[in-house]
Design a protein around this motif. Structure first.
Motif, PDB file in Angstrom:
ATOM      1  N   ARG A 123       0.834  -1.214   0.000  1.00  0.00           N
ATOM      2  CA  ARG A 123       0.000   0.000   0.000  1.00  0.00           C
ATOM      3  C   ARG A 123       0.860   1.252   0.000  1.00  0.00           C
ATOM      4  NH1 ARG A 123      -3.223  -3.225   3.381  1.00  0.00           N
ATOM      5  NH2 ARG A 123      -2.282  -2.360   5.245  1.00  0.00           N
ATOM      6  N   ILE A 124       1.922   1.237   0.788  1.00  0.00           N
ATOM      7  CA  ILE A 124       2.824   2.386   0.851  1.00  0.00           C
ATOM      8  C   ILE A 124       3.501   2.597  -0.499  1.00  0.00           C
ATOM      9  CG2 ILE A 124       4.996   3.223   1.851  1.00  0.00           C
ATOM     10  CD1 ILE A 124       4.047   1.776   4.475  1.00  0.00           C
ATOM     11  N   ALA A 125       3.989   1.512  -1.102  1.00  0.00           N
ATOM     12  CA  ALA A 125       4.659   1.623  -2.400  1.00  0.00           C
ATOM     13  C   ALA A 125       3.718   2.215  -3.443  1.00  0.00           C
ATOM     14  CB  ALA A 125       5.169   0.254  -2.845  1.00  0.00           C
ATOM     15  N   GLY A 140       1.739  -1.436 -13.251  1.00  0.00           N
ATOM     16  CA  GLY A 140       2.025  -2.818 -13.604  1.00  0.00           C
ATOM     17  C   GLY A 140       0.799  -3.697 -13.587  1.00  0.00           C
ATOM     18  N   GLY A 141      -0.303  -3.192 -13.091  1.00  0.00           N
ATOM     19  CA  GLY A 141      -1.506  -4.007 -13.014  1.00  0.00           C
ATOM     20  C   GLY A 141      -2.574  -3.483 -13.939  1.00  0.00           C
ATOM     21  N   GLY A 142      -3.273  -4.362 -14.599  1.00  0.00           N
ATOM     22  CA  GLY A 142      -4.335  -3.952 -15.495  1.00  0.00           C
ATOM     23  C   GLY A 142      -5.564  -3.461 -14.758  1.00  0.00           C
ATOM     24  N   ASP A 143      -5.729  -3.862 -13.501  1.00  0.00           N
ATOM     25  CA  ASP A 143      -6.919  -3.466 -12.750  1.00  0.00           C
ATOM     26  C   ASP A 143      -6.652  -2.271 -11.843  1.00  0.00           C
ATOM     27  OD1 ASP A 143      -6.741  -5.998 -10.097  1.00  0.00           O
ATOM     28  OD2 ASP A 143      -5.286  -4.580 -10.872  1.00  0.00           O
ATOM     29  N   GLY A 144      -5.527  -1.594 -12.034  1.00  0.00           N
ATOM     30  CA  GLY A 144      -5.214  -0.425 -11.234  1.00  0.00           C
ATOM     31  C   GLY A 144      -4.476  -0.742  -9.957  1.00  0.00           C
ATOM     32  N   GLY A 145      -4.321  -2.019  -9.619  1.00  0.00           N
ATOM     33  CA  GLY A 145      -3.605  -2.386  -8.405  1.00  0.00           C
ATOM     34  C   GLY A 145      -2.118  -2.489  -8.654  1.00  0.00           C
ATOM     35  N   PHE A 146      -1.360  -2.355  -7.612  1.00  0.00           N
ATOM     36  CA  PHE A 146       0.094  -2.450  -7.703  1.00  0.00           C
ATOM     37  C   PHE A 146       0.483  -3.912  -7.820  1.00  0.00           C
ATOM     38  CE2 PHE A 146       4.360  -2.793  -6.015  1.00  0.00           C
ATOM     39  CZ  PHE A 146       4.993  -1.752  -6.652  1.00  0.00           C
ATOM     40  N   VAL A 147       1.264  -4.248  -8.823  1.00  0.00           N
ATOM     41  CA  VAL A 147       1.690  -5.623  -9.025  1.00  0.00           C
ATOM     42  C   VAL A 147       3.201  -5.692  -8.901  1.00  0.00           C
ATOM     43  CG1 VAL A 147       1.723  -7.580 -10.617  1.00  0.00           C
ATOM     44  CG2 VAL A 147      -0.270  -6.067 -10.541  1.00  0.00           C
ATOM     45  N   PRO A 148       3.732  -6.409  -7.912  1.00  0.00           N
ATOM     46  CA  PRO A 148       5.183  -6.543  -7.789  1.00  0.00           C
ATOM     47  C   PRO A 148       5.784  -7.176  -9.034  1.00  0.00           C
ATOM     48  CG  PRO A 148       4.104  -7.290  -5.802  1.00  0.00           C
ATOM     49  CD  PRO A 148       3.024  -7.059  -6.829  1.00  0.00           C
ATOM     50  N   LEU A 149       7.037  -6.869  -9.287  1.00  0.00           N
ATOM     51  CA  LEU A 149       7.714  -7.362 -10.483  1.00  0.00           C
ATOM     52  C   LEU A 149       7.705  -8.879 -10.571  1.00  0.00           C
ATOM     53  CD1 LEU A 149      10.775  -4.973 -10.687  1.00  0.00           C
ATOM     54  CD2 LEU A 149       8.695  -4.914 -12.033  1.00  0.00           C
TER      55      LEU A 149
END
Length: 159
Positions: A123-125, A140-149
């Motif tokens: 969340r912070i990232a 990185g995410g298609g749904d707007g969420g943050f996706v780690p590498l």
């Protein structure tokens, strides 16, 4: 099975209990982060971070986030904005930070606080990335969420 692997496989992994656990966790994390070829230069070259000077404040931050016991009155965004002004921070940088954070937490702890620490890190990232690069910054995410590498690499390998 080697004795070292057997010892590692039988060790008891417990949840994050206190500030002392956070100190060990954060020292291990920052040791890895400083050495990482992608994000390490932000700590070592751009910011010139002194781990011993940085650690008490960041431990306060995480102690407050996980235990609500420490006071953290600093602006966590300002140092990241200063770094971004010198060398832009991207989704790849934040994704790597999340990868290292999750791996470090998983390597030392398991339990509700460990899970909260990992979720809070993501969340912070995401929040920092969006504040620095704008709300429409690619995450990185298609749904707007943050996706780690690591997740992106797994998705790419599966295609």
């Amino acid at each position: 099975m080697s004795a070292a692997r057997e010892a590692r496989d039988t060790r008891v992994v417990r949840d994050i209990r206190d500030r002392a656990d956070l100190d060990v966790l954060l020292r291990r994390f920052y040791t890895e982060a400083f050495a990482d070829p992608l994000i390490g230069p932000f700590f070592t070259e751009v910011a010139g971070t002194d781990l011993e000077a940085h650690l008490p404040g960041i431990t306060d931050f995480w102690e407050r986030a996980l235990f609500r016991t420490a006071s953290y009155g600093r602006d966590a965004f300002a140092p990241h904005a200063a770094l971004h002004a010198v060398r832009p921070l991207t989704a790849a940088h934040f994704g790597r930070w999340v990868q290292l954070w999750r791996a470090t937490v998983d390597g030392l702890h398991a339990g509700p606080r460990a899970e909260r620490a990992k979720a809070q890190g993501e969340r912070i990232a995401l929040a920092l990335l969006r504040r620095l690069a704008g709300p429409d910054a690619p995450t990185g995410g298609g749904d707007g969420g943050f996706v780690p590498l690591a997740t992106l690499r797994l998705r790419t390998a599966a295609v």
